[in-house]
Design an enzyme around this catalytic site. Sequence first.
Site, PDB file in Angstrom:
ATOM      1  N   LYS A  65       1.021  -1.326   0.102  1.00 52.74           N
ATOM      2  CA  LYS A  65       0.090   0.020  -0.014  1.00 52.74           C
ATOM      3  C   LYS A  65       0.861   1.408  -0.020  1.00 52.74           C
ATOM      4  CE  LYS A  65      -4.213  -2.088   1.497  1.00 52.74           C
ATOM      5  NZ  LYS A  65      -5.261  -2.029   2.655  1.00 52.74           N
ATOM      6  N   ARG A  75      -3.067 -10.460   4.979  1.00 53.49           N
ATOM      7  CA  ARG A  75      -3.413 -10.662   3.582  1.00 53.49           C
ATOM      8  C   ARG A  75      -2.141  -9.848   2.701  1.00 53.49           C
ATOM      9  NH1 ARG A  75      -6.302  -7.178   0.008  1.00 53.49           N
ATOM     10  NH2 ARG A  75      -7.697  -8.318  -1.486  1.00 53.49           N
TER      11      ARG A  75
END
Length: 341
Positions: free
Chosen positions: A279, A314
């Site tokens: 991210k 994840r």
Amino acid sequence: MTEYYRPIPVFDVARPSEAFPLAGGWTWFDRVELMRRGAPPRIVPARDLPKEVLMRLSEPRGALPGLGVQHPRIMGILNVTPDSFSDGGLHDAPAAALAHAREMAKEADIIDIGGESTRPGAKDVPVDLEIHRTAPVIAAMRATGISTPVSIDTRKASVAQAALDAGADMVNDVSGLGFDAGLAPLVAERGVPLCIMHSVATPATMQDDPTYEDVLLDVYDFLSERVEIAVSAGIPRQWILVDPGIGFGKTLAHNLALLARISLFHGLGCPILLGVSRKRMIGSIGRAAEARERAPGSVAAALAAVAQGTQILRVHDVAQTAQALRLFMAVNSGIVPEEKK
């Protein structure tokens, strides 16, 4: 005034006799950070906590589909989309998606398949298109012998139903039950686990000046409320996972505040899932402009969360994360993880 209890995790082989296991897992705690809104936190001994609070923080969590969470689990990301922020277009063709699923299945405990990008600014995908992208891939995985549990990453009950019919085992809702009122009843009816993530808006608008009174406690209260909604719909608490939603309606400062005290969410009595892989914050702090160059930073953030007892990671980079996790667990616990069968 509401009190919040954050266990202060310790991951060390020298464990005092008066310590308690954190969520029945690999870390332990003997102190707790007691927080109230508008007041400075205090450190208190764990033994002084109310009995029900201590039980909620220390008791083992429920199992995922065919999996216990007494040690960390890896959820591999399979985006069958043309526009996801990191790997959009790489696996949107069925053959490419199946090949990537087969590769991830060598190390991943769960494969999370999504047919709608939730990157900042992304627009809604029609239900029929999202089903067309996801359900056939899941069916092909099952038909070709890939038995790894599958999660369907969707906000929509119709998409979840098609995926479950095709062989999926759980539902991962990035809207935290805030998009489709039919999703919770469907999950309850089908008897599968549900991951509830925190987000303040749709992907198209979530980064438009997100603000909080106290991001840590606000996210906790949101997840607490949504867990109770899920339980009321008939989903057992032991089948619910919670995700603080890193990068979803949050600034860099918000993300760091959540990661620094992610152990607070053990107070919900559910396994914690973390999705921070590749991210923007990884790129900003790690100085990696390209998302595909962010594996080292993603692994670092993941291991920091594991040290606070986070049960599910994840990730995009499954093999790299699995290798790092094996070494991290072995060095800190003295136990070499068993090879995945």
